[in-house]
Each structure stands twice: as C-alpha cells, then as structure tokens.
Design a protein around this motif. Sequence first.
Motif, PDB file in Angstrom:
ATOM      1  N   UNK A 356      39.709 -16.549 -39.786  1.00  0.00           N
ATOM      2  CA  UNK A 356      40.079 -17.089 -38.470  1.00  0.00           C
ATOM      3  C   UNK A 356      39.960 -16.034 -37.379  1.00  0.00           C
ATOM      4  N   UNK A 357      40.262 -14.787 -37.731  1.00  0.00           N
ATOM      5  CA  UNK A 357      40.161 -13.697 -36.749  1.00  0.00           C
ATOM      6  C   UNK A 357      38.714 -13.458 -36.322  1.00  0.00           C
ATOM      7  N   UNK A 358      37.769 -13.820 -37.170  1.00  0.00           N
ATOM      8  CA  UNK A 358      36.341 -13.616 -36.880  1.00  0.00           C
ATOM      9  C   UNK A 358      35.754 -14.671 -35.958  1.00  0.00           C
ATOM     10  N   UNK A 359      36.291 -15.870 -36.006  1.00  0.00           N
ATOM     11  CA  UNK A 359      35.634 -17.020 -35.387  1.00  0.00           C
ATOM     12  C   UNK A 359      35.631 -16.929 -33.862  1.00  0.00           C
ATOM     13  N   UNK A 360      34.549 -17.377 -33.227  1.00  0.00           N
ATOM     14  CA  UNK A 360      34.447 -17.276 -31.762  1.00  0.00           C
ATOM     15  C   UNK A 360      35.413 -18.214 -31.049  1.00  0.00           C
ATOM     16  N   UNK A 361      36.186 -17.676 -30.152  1.00  0.00           N
ATOM     17  CA  UNK A 361      37.204 -18.464 -29.445  1.00  0.00           C
ATOM     18  C   UNK A 361      36.581 -19.448 -28.461  1.00  0.00           C
ATOM     19  N   UNK A 362      35.304 -19.243 -28.147  1.00  0.00           N
ATOM     20  CA  UNK A 362      34.621 -20.142 -27.206  1.00  0.00           C
ATOM     21  C   UNK A 362      34.151 -21.438 -27.872  1.00  0.00           C
ATOM     22  N   UNK A 363      34.224 -21.505 -29.196  1.00  0.00           N
ATOM     23  CA  UNK A 363      33.758 -22.704 -29.898  1.00  0.00           C
ATOM     24  C   UNK A 363      34.747 -23.850 -29.733  1.00  0.00           C
ATOM     25  N   UNK A 364      34.244 -25.078 -29.856  1.00  0.00           N
ATOM     26  CA  UNK A 364      35.101 -26.260 -29.941  1.00  0.00           C
ATOM     27  C   UNK A 364      35.363 -26.551 -31.420  1.00  0.00           C
ATOM     28  N   UNK A 365      36.625 -26.622 -31.819  1.00  0.00           N
ATOM     29  CA  UNK A 365      36.967 -26.760 -33.228  1.00  0.00           C
ATOM     30  C   UNK A 365      37.456 -28.164 -33.555  1.00  0.00           C
ATOM     31  N   UNK A 366      37.047 -28.626 -34.736  1.00  0.00           N
ATOM     32  CA  UNK A 366      37.605 -29.839 -35.329  1.00  0.00           C
ATOM     33  C   UNK A 366      38.055 -29.455 -36.732  1.00  0.00           C
ATOM     34  N   UNK A 367      39.329 -29.687 -37.022  1.00  0.00           N
ATOM     35  CA  UNK A 367      39.894 -29.287 -38.302  1.00  0.00           C
ATOM     36  C   UNK A 367      39.984 -30.492 -39.236  1.00  0.00           C
ATOM     37  N   UNK A 387      47.174 -19.661 -33.697  1.00  0.00           N
ATOM     38  CA  UNK A 387      47.708 -18.301 -33.618  1.00  0.00           C
ATOM     39  C   UNK A 387      46.606 -17.281 -33.349  1.00  0.00           C
ATOM     40  N   UNK A 388      45.352 -17.701 -33.575  1.00  0.00           N
ATOM     41  CA  UNK A 388      44.200 -16.840 -33.321  1.00  0.00           C
ATOM     42  C   UNK A 388      43.428 -17.306 -32.083  1.00  0.00           C
ATOM     43  N   UNK A 389      44.103 -18.099 -31.232  1.00  0.00           N
ATOM     44  CA  UNK A 389      43.523 -18.637 -30.000  1.00  0.00           C
ATOM     45  C   UNK A 389      42.292 -19.507 -30.277  1.00  0.00           C
ATOM     46  N   UNK A 390      42.327 -20.196 -31.395  1.00  0.00           N
ATOM     47  CA  UNK A 390      41.265 -21.153 -31.735  1.00  0.00           C
ATOM     48  C   UNK A 390      41.835 -22.543 -31.556  1.00  0.00           C
ATOM     49  N   UNK A 391      41.365 -23.245 -30.550  1.00  0.00           N
ATOM     50  CA  UNK A 391      41.952 -24.542 -30.214  1.00  0.00           C
ATOM     51  C   UNK A 391      41.010 -25.676 -30.616  1.00  0.00           C
ATOM     52  N   UNK A 392      41.596 -26.738 -31.130  1.00  0.00           N
ATOM     53  CA  UNK A 392      40.789 -27.878 -31.513  1.00  0.00           C
ATOM     54  C   UNK A 392      41.641 -29.053 -31.917  1.00  0.00           C
TER      55      UNK A 392
END
Length: 430
Positions: A356-367, A387-392
Amino acid sequence: MNYQETIDYLYQLLPVFHREGKKAFKADLKNTLAICEHLGNPQHKFKSIHVGGTNGKGSSSHFLASILQEAGYKTGLYTSPHLKSFTERIRINGKPIPEEEVVAYVERNKSFIVDLRPSFFECTVGLAFEYFASQKVDIAIIEVGLGGRLDSTNVITPEMSLITNISFDHTDILGNTIAQISTEKAGIIKPQVPVVISQKQDEAEQVFIQKASSNNSLISFASDKYELNEYSVCEGFAQFIFKKVSANEEIHLKSQLIGKYQSDNLKGVLDSIEVLKTRGFEIDKTAVERGVSSVVTNTGLKGRWQTLNDKPKVVCDTGHNLAGMEENLNTLQKYQFKQLWMILGFVSDKDISGILALLPKSANFVFCQAEVPRAMNATELQQLASQFQLEGIVIPNVNDALNWVLSKAKPDDFVYIGGSTFVVAGIDDL
C-alpha cells in the motif's frame, strides 16, 4: 461421480491451502511419499526440472515448457494454483489433463485418500506424477507450490533445478528474513544436480552457494551471465535484447509475456537451457525464440500482465507480494495514459502495508475481494488503504468493479486489476 462432483468431493474432504491458508500446509513429506509409494513411485519414471522461488517461478516454468515443446519434446507442466479450472495445473504440451483422468484417479484411490487424509495439494501432486509417467513424457516442468524444502513436489530428482528470486511471501511459514526464506527455497537443490539462480541477491547468495557446495552441485547465477540491454513493448509483444557477457553477443527475444520483470525470469530460462544442453537435450536457437514468443499460445498461461481491453487499456496480473507489485509498477511506467484506475483485493493473512505504501496516490481505487475464505474484507481494505492516503470505493465483486470502472474511464485511461491471484481468477473474461 462426475468431474465437478469429484473436485467438490476433494475440496470438502481435504484441507486446501488457497482457501484455508497455513493450516492446510503439511510441514513434511510423509504424506507425499506415502502417496507416491501407493502409486508405484511415478516420480522416478520421467525426467523433470524443478522450479522454485518467490516471484517468477510460474512464468519461468511456462517459458521452459514452451521452449521444450518447440524443441520437439513431449513436455509435462505442473503448476499451482489454477485460475479457472483445476485441470490447468497438469498439462502435456499445453493441453490440460482430461477431466475423466481426474475422476478415474480419485475413484481408483478413494479409500487410500480417505484413510491418509492428505492435503489437497499432496493429492494433486500424486495425480500429476502418475499422469506424466503414464503418458511417458520426455520431461516435466514441476513448479514448487510453497517454499521448497518441505514442499510436496520435493520428492523428485530432477535434471536440474531453477530458483527464480527471493522476496517476502508466506513469512508465517517460511521465515521473515531473506536468509531464512532462501534456506527453504534452497531445499530443492539435490546432490550432484545442477542449479541455476535467476537473480543474484546479497542475503540469498551465500545460502545457495553453501547448499550447492554441500551437495556437490554445480551452481550458476544467470544475472552474471546475461544483461538486459533493451526492453520495449510493441503490438502486444515485449521486445527483449540481452547481452551474453561471456560471448559478447546479443540475444533478441519477442515475448507474449510483456511485463518488464520477465527479463529476470528469461535470464534464468536462458541459463537453464544451456544446462539442459549439457544434460543431452537438443534445443536450438529457433526453439528458444519460438518458445518465448509463443509461450501463452503453447501453454495456456493466463494472468501475467494480461491485456483484457485496449480502450481503455485493462491489464490484470497475479503479482501478489511487495516485490511483485514493485515490478508491476515499473512495467506500468512504460505506458502512456491519462488516469490510472486500480481494482485491488488481497488475502487476509498477509501484511500488505508495504504494498500500500508503494501505490500511487493519484490513482482511482476500487477495493474488491475474492470469493475465497482467505480474502480480505473489501471494506477493511478500504480503511487500511486510507491510512496511506489511497482513496477509493468498495465494490466487492471484481467483475462488478470492472464494469463500474469501464463506465467511468476514458479511452486513454489505464485500468490495473490485481493484488491477489484469486482476484484475477474471478475475472469472467480472463
């Protein structure tokens, strides 16, 4: 029982690692040896290549199988887990084992299986070995399931062993340092049987050298012999140009597997071919080139940087640990796109914070979450990712998630699906 009833019966009767995790792993070879003895020790009736490692062992196994097929050998291939059908695990010249062979195996050995209660994987290994022996394959590529030293496949004496790379995965079973994990992987190195190591890694190097030395086994580090000079992607193929250091010559390969990380796998494969030649196998340059360029066609491999759609570009990949995701993100940099979408799901028994720390924060995420008991709850994944600023958003079913993304994405966007082999396996159009 018919085929589906037979598979359901085995799933219900026996512990299955891909569903249950660690509790389904048998930490010794007793059951496998008992199964092989019961079957007449088929593992000694065909030549084999043993392939282990953390990442890349599946792709490397398929490359080797494809090349040997092109060289004219009747080639068995045993891999795990499967993506769509159990029969994918056991192939000869790319053709899956017939369903009736699976049914017949279980019927013949039902009482023995009930009495022994092996794991699903142990039972499957016995089936693969018996099938390869009965079909008189010239050689079989046997992929390690988990680890090496105590893996059920580790009852063969191969022509050679190949170990791809070492990284953190299944740390609750294999250890939480590279040295500990390497020790388990090195367990497939057999006395006086040559071994190729695809990538030289600091913490793993001495473990492999010591194990090979104690077994009087010739060891070769492929990354010392081959250098990647150029990598590109064109018209659905990867173009690799390697330099063979000792001969100062270039090797041009075109591959249906297009992830940049395949360059490390191919180094190990090229070195393995050289070892096989010393063991009496006749494999020319054309067989290597055709085997690499037709690996998917020849073996039926799925889920390795596989393109599912072009506009927008949709790619799925079974990479499911930190090193695998790092390599996928490196490959992603070769593409031009406007917006990145990531459809992700993971299993619950792994620490994914590094990923999760690696993933680009600019991406749109679907979990999402795979339909196996080990799957991480998609809402819990969303909360952890935040928690890693990855929103989706959460859409549990991977196909629903993909359909939703396709309704929102622009033609010049990029959609990545992964995180778990089982998420990829759930894609309808794979």
